[in-house]
Design an enzyme around this catalytic site. Structure first.
Site, PDB file in Angstrom:
ATOM      1  N   ASN A 133       0.876  -1.389   0.010  1.00 42.80           N
ATOM      2  CA  ASN A 133      -0.489   0.368   0.179  1.00 42.80           C
ATOM      3  C   ASN A 133       0.466   1.189   0.168  1.00 42.80           C
ATOM      4  O   ASN A 133       1.698   1.373   0.476  1.00 42.80           O
ATOM      5  CB  ASN A 133      -0.794  -0.442   1.674  1.00 42.80           C
ATOM      6  N   GLY A 181       2.011  -1.404   3.669  1.00 46.32           N
ATOM      7  CA  GLY A 181       1.783  -2.411   3.342  1.00 46.32           C
ATOM      8  C   GLY A 181       1.717  -3.757   4.236  1.00 46.32           C
ATOM      9  O   GLY A 181       3.262  -3.797   3.967  1.00 46.32           O
ATOM     10  N   LYS A 182       0.901  -4.948   4.704  1.00 45.58           N
ATOM     11  CA  LYS A 182       1.739  -6.013   5.400  1.00 45.58           C
ATOM     12  C   LYS A 182       3.003  -6.769   4.918  1.00 45.58           C
ATOM     13  O   LYS A 182       3.866  -6.703   5.137  1.00 45.58           O
ATOM     14  CB  LYS A 182       0.555  -6.127   6.030  1.00 45.58           C
ATOM     15  N   GLU A 186      -4.256  -9.643   4.087  1.00 41.11           N
ATOM     16  CA  GLU A 186      -4.437  -8.524   3.137  1.00 41.11           C
ATOM     17  C   GLU A 186      -4.954  -8.493   1.888  1.00 41.11           C
ATOM     18  O   GLU A 186      -5.554  -7.861   0.914  1.00 41.11           O
ATOM     19  CB  GLU A 186      -3.155  -7.776   3.710  1.00 41.11           C
ATOM     20  N   THR A 197       1.864 -10.849  20.032  1.00 44.59           N
ATOM     21  CA  THR A 197       2.527  -9.815  20.142  1.00 44.59           C
ATOM     22  C   THR A 197       2.232  -9.136  21.275  1.00 44.59           C
ATOM     23  O   THR A 197       0.490  -9.079  20.680  1.00 44.59           O
ATOM     24  CB  THR A 197       3.229 -10.344  18.846  1.00 44.59           C
ATOM     25  N   ASP A 255       5.325  -6.081  11.615  1.00 47.48           N
ATOM     26  CA  ASP A 255       4.992  -6.650  10.056  1.00 47.48           C
ATOM     27  C   ASP A 255       6.884  -7.055  10.396  1.00 47.48           C
ATOM     28  O   ASP A 255       7.007  -7.681   9.851  1.00 47.48           O
ATOM     29  CB  ASP A 255       5.347  -5.713   9.387  1.00 47.48           C
ATOM     30  N   GLY A 278       7.171   5.684  10.194  1.00 51.16           N
ATOM     31  CA  GLY A 278       7.095   5.178   8.705  1.00 51.16           C
ATOM     32  C   GLY A 278       7.171   3.859   8.985  1.00 51.16           C
ATOM     33  O   GLY A 278       8.085   3.209   9.339  1.00 51.16           O
TER      34      GLY A 278
HETATM   35  O1  RIB Z   1       0.909  -3.153   9.523  1.00 46.95           O
HETATM   36  C1  RIB Z   1       1.597  -1.505   8.338  1.00 46.95           C
HETATM   37  C2  RIB Z   1       0.723  -2.260   7.403  1.00 46.95           C
HETATM   38  O2  RIB Z   1      -0.872  -2.102   7.491  1.00 46.95           O
HETATM   39  C3  RIB Z   1       0.721  -0.097   6.628  1.00 46.95           C
HETATM   40  O3  RIB Z   1       1.775  -0.244   6.009  1.00 46.95           O
HETATM   41  C4  RIB Z   1      -0.448  -0.384   5.888  1.00 46.95           C
HETATM   42  O4  RIB Z   1      -0.124  -0.241   5.230  1.00 46.95           O
HETATM   43  C5  RIB Z   1      -1.594  -1.275   6.389  1.00 46.95           C
HETATM   44  O5  RIB Z   1      -0.837  -1.886   5.390  1.00 46.95           O
END
Ligand code: RIB
Length: 279
Positions: free
Chosen positions: A15, A43-44, A138, A196, A229, A264
């Site tokens: 994303n 994006g995960k 996702e 977690t 992530d 970020g």
């Molecule tokens: O886990 C964080 C992510 O979740 C973000 O980067 C966002 O894009 C969502 O997918």
């Protein structure tokens, strides 16, 4: 085996993250003032791929980006981060987008519009060649099920929170969830599950029984976006290396904590060397 020899395939979403700083996160019905809107790669799936590559794994991102400018920009980030994009597809559907307010304490809320992430296909992707395939929720559940069926070893980060078919859970070698996601899961049938706990670290369960727990190192927190992530990627890299669950827990908790030091999702991902120096 060295970390560089391990092959990790990350199947998931990418994303554009639109991040807004604010004093406090808005409550339902509230209007608040924000500042400093920035566009960041996220994006995960993409976050986990970049994190695994930073940690030294030979990493491929299996996902679908739009053919729009956002997709081009996300592709460039993946490639500059050392992620293989041979299996990264493109679609005329706009790239995935996430709206993320972040408060003064670094806490966040996330709303995702999946866009092209829903167009991903696993046709002709050699998933069986990866030491570990890492997936999130996702992308369409049919894709996640196919990835689980075709992988040698399958790690599922069951995020974001949604109902997970029992058939999928039974195919996972490890399931990783946060506290809120764990509320909708029955941990008892899971042979290996990691929960977690944010600033409290993480716990490892076998068939619902707590086996190990790990506190994170204390670091100054700027932004927790993407810390989960990095945790999931680090745990999957350890699985690919053949580390024990306790070793993987310590390594992943440390990596996740170090990822909160910068702004970020992909802005402050640690290298393998950094993680080891903090352990
Ligand atoms: O886990 C964080 C992510 O979740 C973000 O980067 C966002 O894009 C969502 O997918």
């Amino acid at each position: 085996m060295t970390s560089g020899a391990t092959r990790v395939g990350v199947v998931g979403g990418a994303n554009v993250d639109l991040v807004i700083r604010c004093d406090d996160l808005p409550r339902p019905g509230e209007t608040i003032l924000g500042r400093d809107l920035v566009r960041l790669p996220g994006g995960k799936g993409a976050n986990q791929a970049v994190a695994a590559a930073r940690l030294g794994a030979d990493t491929s991102f299996v996902g679908c980006l739009g053919t729009d400018e956002n997709g081009e920009w996300l592709l460039g980030h993946l490639q500059r981060s050392g992620v293989h994009t041979t299996w990264t597809q493109r679609s005329s559907t706009p790239s995935g987008l996430a709206l993320i307010p972040v408060d003064e304490r670094g806490e966040n809320l996330i709303i995702v519009i999946p866009g092209s992430n829903e167009e991903i296909s696993l046709n002709s992707v050699p998933l069986e060649e990866f030491d570990v395939v890492l997936c999130q929720l996702e992308t369409p559940i049919t894709v996640v099920l196919e990835a689980a069926r075709r992988s040698q070893r399958f790690v599922l980060n069951a995020a974001p929170r949604t109902s997970v078919p029992r058939e999928l859970l039974e195919m996972c070698d490890v399931v990783i969830v946060n506290e809120s996601e764990s509320l909708t899961l029955d941990l008892a049938p899971l042979a290996h599950c990691v929960v977690t706990l944010g600033s409290e670290g993480a716990q490892y369960f076998e068939h619902g029984t707590l086996v190990a727990a790990q506190q994170p190192p204390r670091v100054p927190v700027v932004d927790t976006v993407g810390a989960g992530d990095v945790f999931s990627a680090a745990y999957a890299v350890c699985c690919a290396r053949g580390d024990s669950p306790a070793e993987a827990l310590t390594y992943a908790v440390t990596a996740g904590a170090l990822a909160t030091r910068g702004a970020g999702a992909q802005g402050s991902m640690p290298t393998d060397q950094e993680v080891r120096s903090w352990m």
